[in-house]
Motif scaffolding. Sequence first.
Motif, PDB file in Angstrom:
ATOM      1  N   GLU A 116       0.832  -1.208   0.000  1.00 53.36           N
ATOM      2  CA  GLU A 116       0.000   0.000   0.000  1.00 53.36           C
ATOM      3  C   GLU A 116       0.865   1.256   0.000  1.00 53.36           C
ATOM      4  OE1 GLU A 116      -4.015  -1.470   2.315  1.00 53.36           O
ATOM      5  OE2 GLU A 116      -2.165  -1.259   3.480  1.00 53.36           O
ATOM      6  N   LEU A 117       1.921   1.249   0.806  1.00 55.81           N
ATOM      7  CA  LEU A 117       2.829   2.389   0.850  1.00 55.81           C
ATOM      8  C   LEU A 117       3.528   2.583  -0.493  1.00 55.81           C
ATOM      9  CD1 LEU A 117       4.344   4.603   2.438  1.00 55.81           C
ATOM     10  CD2 LEU A 117       6.000   2.827   3.095  1.00 55.81           C
ATOM     11  N   ALA A 118       3.977   1.482  -1.098  1.00 55.79           N
ATOM     12  CA  ALA A 118       4.658   1.574  -2.389  1.00 55.79           C
ATOM     13  C   ALA A 118       3.719   2.104  -3.468  1.00 55.79           C
ATOM     14  CB  ALA A 118       5.209   0.206  -2.792  1.00 55.79           C
ATOM     15  N   GLU A 119       2.475   1.649  -3.451  1.00 53.15           N
ATOM     16  CA  GLU A 119       1.529   2.090  -4.475  1.00 53.15           C
ATOM     17  C   GLU A 119       1.226   3.574  -4.347  1.00 53.15           C
ATOM     18  OE1 GLU A 119      -2.159   0.078  -6.567  1.00 53.15           O
ATOM     19  OE2 GLU A 119      -2.635   0.565  -4.472  1.00 53.15           O
ATOM     20  N   ILE A 120       0.948   4.033  -3.126  1.00 49.89           N
ATOM     21  CA  ILE A 120       0.600   5.442  -2.956  1.00 49.89           C
ATOM     22  C   ILE A 120       1.806   6.332  -3.253  1.00 49.89           C
ATOM     23  CG2 ILE A 120       1.099   5.961  -0.503  1.00 49.89           C
ATOM     24  CD1 ILE A 120      -2.268   6.489  -2.287  1.00 49.89           C
ATOM     25  N   SER A 121       3.016   5.829  -2.985  1.00 46.60           N
ATOM     26  CA  SER A 121       4.236   6.580  -3.309  1.00 46.60           C
ATOM     27  C   SER A 121       4.455   6.623  -4.816  1.00 46.60           C
ATOM     28  CB  SER A 121       5.437   5.949  -2.607  1.00 46.60           C
ATOM     29  OG  SER A 121       5.278   5.983  -1.201  1.00 46.60           O
ATOM     30  N   THR A 122       4.156   5.525  -5.502  1.00 43.35           N
ATOM     31  CA  THR A 122       4.271   5.484  -6.960  1.00 43.35           C
ATOM     32  C   THR A 122       3.307   6.471  -7.599  1.00 43.35           C
ATOM     33  OG1 THR A 122       4.927   3.164  -6.907  1.00 43.35           O
ATOM     34  CG2 THR A 122       4.124   4.010  -9.004  1.00 43.35           C
ATOM     35  N   TRP A 123       2.088   6.531  -7.085  1.00 41.26           N
ATOM     36  CA  TRP A 123       1.116   7.492  -7.623  1.00 41.26           C
ATOM     37  C   TRP A 123       1.618   8.924  -7.441  1.00 41.26           C
ATOM     38  CZ3 TRP A 123      -4.125   5.300  -5.336  1.00 41.26           C
ATOM     39  CH2 TRP A 123      -4.385   4.069  -5.931  1.00 41.26           C
ATOM     40  N   ALA A 124       2.250   9.201  -6.291  1.00 42.57           N
ATOM     41  CA  ALA A 124       2.824  10.532  -6.062  1.00 42.57           C
ATOM     42  C   ALA A 124       3.965  10.787  -7.042  1.00 42.57           C
ATOM     43  CB  ALA A 124       3.316  10.653  -4.621  1.00 42.57           C
ATOM     44  N   GLN A 125       4.800   9.777  -7.246  1.00 38.82           N
ATOM     45  CA  GLN A 125       5.937   9.893  -8.163  1.00 38.82           C
ATOM     46  C   GLN A 125       5.465  10.212  -9.585  1.00 38.82           C
ATOM     47  OE1 GLN A 125       8.125   6.270  -9.069  1.00 38.82           O
ATOM     48  NE2 GLN A 125      10.049   7.331  -8.690  1.00 38.82           N
ATOM     49  N   LEU A 126       4.321   9.652  -9.960  1.00 40.01           N
ATOM     50  CA  LEU A 126       3.778   9.850 -11.301  1.00 40.01           C
ATOM     51  C   LEU A 126       2.875  11.084 -11.399  1.00 40.01           C
ATOM     52  CD1 LEU A 126       2.961   6.131 -12.170  1.00 40.01           C
ATOM     53  CD2 LEU A 126       4.911   7.491 -12.967  1.00 40.01           C
ATOM     54  N   GLY A 127       2.836  11.866 -10.323  1.00 36.77           N
ATOM     55  CA  GLY A 127       2.088  13.113 -10.351  1.00 36.77           C
ATOM     56  C   GLY A 127       0.592  12.968 -10.213  1.00 36.77           C
ATOM     57  N   GLN A 128       0.111  11.832  -9.667  1.00 38.16           N
ATOM     58  CA  GLN A 128      -1.323  11.604  -9.552  1.00 38.16           C
ATOM     59  C   GLN A 128      -1.919  12.188  -8.269  1.00 38.16           C
ATOM     60  OE1 GLN A 128      -3.055  10.134 -12.320  1.00 38.16           O
ATOM     61  NE2 GLN A 128      -1.027  10.825 -12.943  1.00 38.16           N
ATOM     62  N   HIS A 129      -1.080  12.550  -7.314  1.00 38.31           N
ATOM     63  CA  HIS A 129      -1.575  13.234  -6.120  1.00 38.31           C
ATOM     64  C   HIS A 129      -0.416  13.941  -5.436  1.00 38.31           C
ATOM     65  CE1 HIS A 129       0.008  10.816  -2.689  1.00 38.31           C
ATOM     66  NE2 HIS A 129       0.054   9.839  -3.572  1.00 38.31           N
ATOM     67  N   ARG A 130      -0.762  14.905  -4.552  1.00 34.78           N
ATOM     68  CA  ARG A 130       0.234  15.626  -3.764  1.00 34.78           C
ATOM     69  C   ARG A 130      -0.099  15.523  -2.277  1.00 34.78           C
ATOM     70  NH1 ARG A 130       3.051  19.186  -7.036  1.00 34.78           N
ATOM     71  NH2 ARG A 130       4.538  19.268  -5.335  1.00 34.78           N
ATOM     72  N   LYS A 131      -0.788  14.473  -1.879  1.00 35.36           N
ATOM     73  CA  LYS A 131      -1.162  14.293  -0.477  1.00 35.36           C
ATOM     74  C   LYS A 131       0.057  13.865   0.339  1.00 35.36           C
ATOM     75  CE  LYS A 131      -5.870  12.885  -1.741  1.00 35.36           C
ATOM     76  NZ  LYS A 131      -6.927  11.847  -1.624  1.00 35.36           N
ATOM     77  N   PRO A 132       0.129  14.285   1.608  1.00 34.67           N
ATOM     78  CA  PRO A 132       1.268  13.908   2.456  1.00 34.67           C
ATOM     79  C   PRO A 132       1.412  12.391   2.601  1.00 34.67           C
ATOM     80  CG  PRO A 132      -0.047  15.626   3.500  1.00 34.67           C
ATOM     81  CD  PRO A 132      -0.830  15.166   2.316  1.00 34.67           C
TER      82      PRO A 132
END
Length: 199
Positions: A116-132
């Motif tokens: 779950e942590l890796a997925e949400i970090s990947t989404w951030a890396q790809l610019g899909q969110h800017r949530k903390p």
Amino acid sequence: MSPSRKLCVYCGSGNGRNPAYLEAARALGTEMAKAGIGLVYGGGSVGLMGETARAVLDGGGHVTGIIPTFLASRERMLTNTNELIVTNDMHERKMTMFARSSGFVALPGGLGTLEELAEISTWAQLGQHRKPIILCNIEGYWDPLVTLLDHMRAEKFIREGMDFTMDVVKEAKDVVPAFERRLKLSPEKVPQEILISKM
């Protein structure tokens, strides 16, 4: 009434070997309730998941549990949450958790927590969110992951323009301040090239 700020907590459905993990889950839930931050989590009543949820509820806070049908009995679904959402599968569960959260924190956990942590970090890396995104590194539990991320950076697999923001804190009491500080930054002020921020 559902609070406007909600923190999604990823963590183990077991207690782990070190009693400090359970203590951290309890402390995080207590601090979230005091700060008026709602909990979004995996819906179980066991392990660190259950301990976090009960601490939020005991403090008068708001809890949203999200669990897929096939895990309802295995993780002993917590039924006294403010909201309980039963999804068809893991994908729907994760997307619902994402949509209902203002940010994410990982306490100690196993493969599910890591995924779950890796997925949400990947989404951030790809610019899909800017949530903390916050890593709660209780007694160095996540040190191997922090080392691996540093190695990925050194080997240019996490390269310039593809980095992401992750705050690393050592104690549960530091999660809420890190979350609130990050929320105050507008998207324009959040650096694109942030390395892991260790506090």
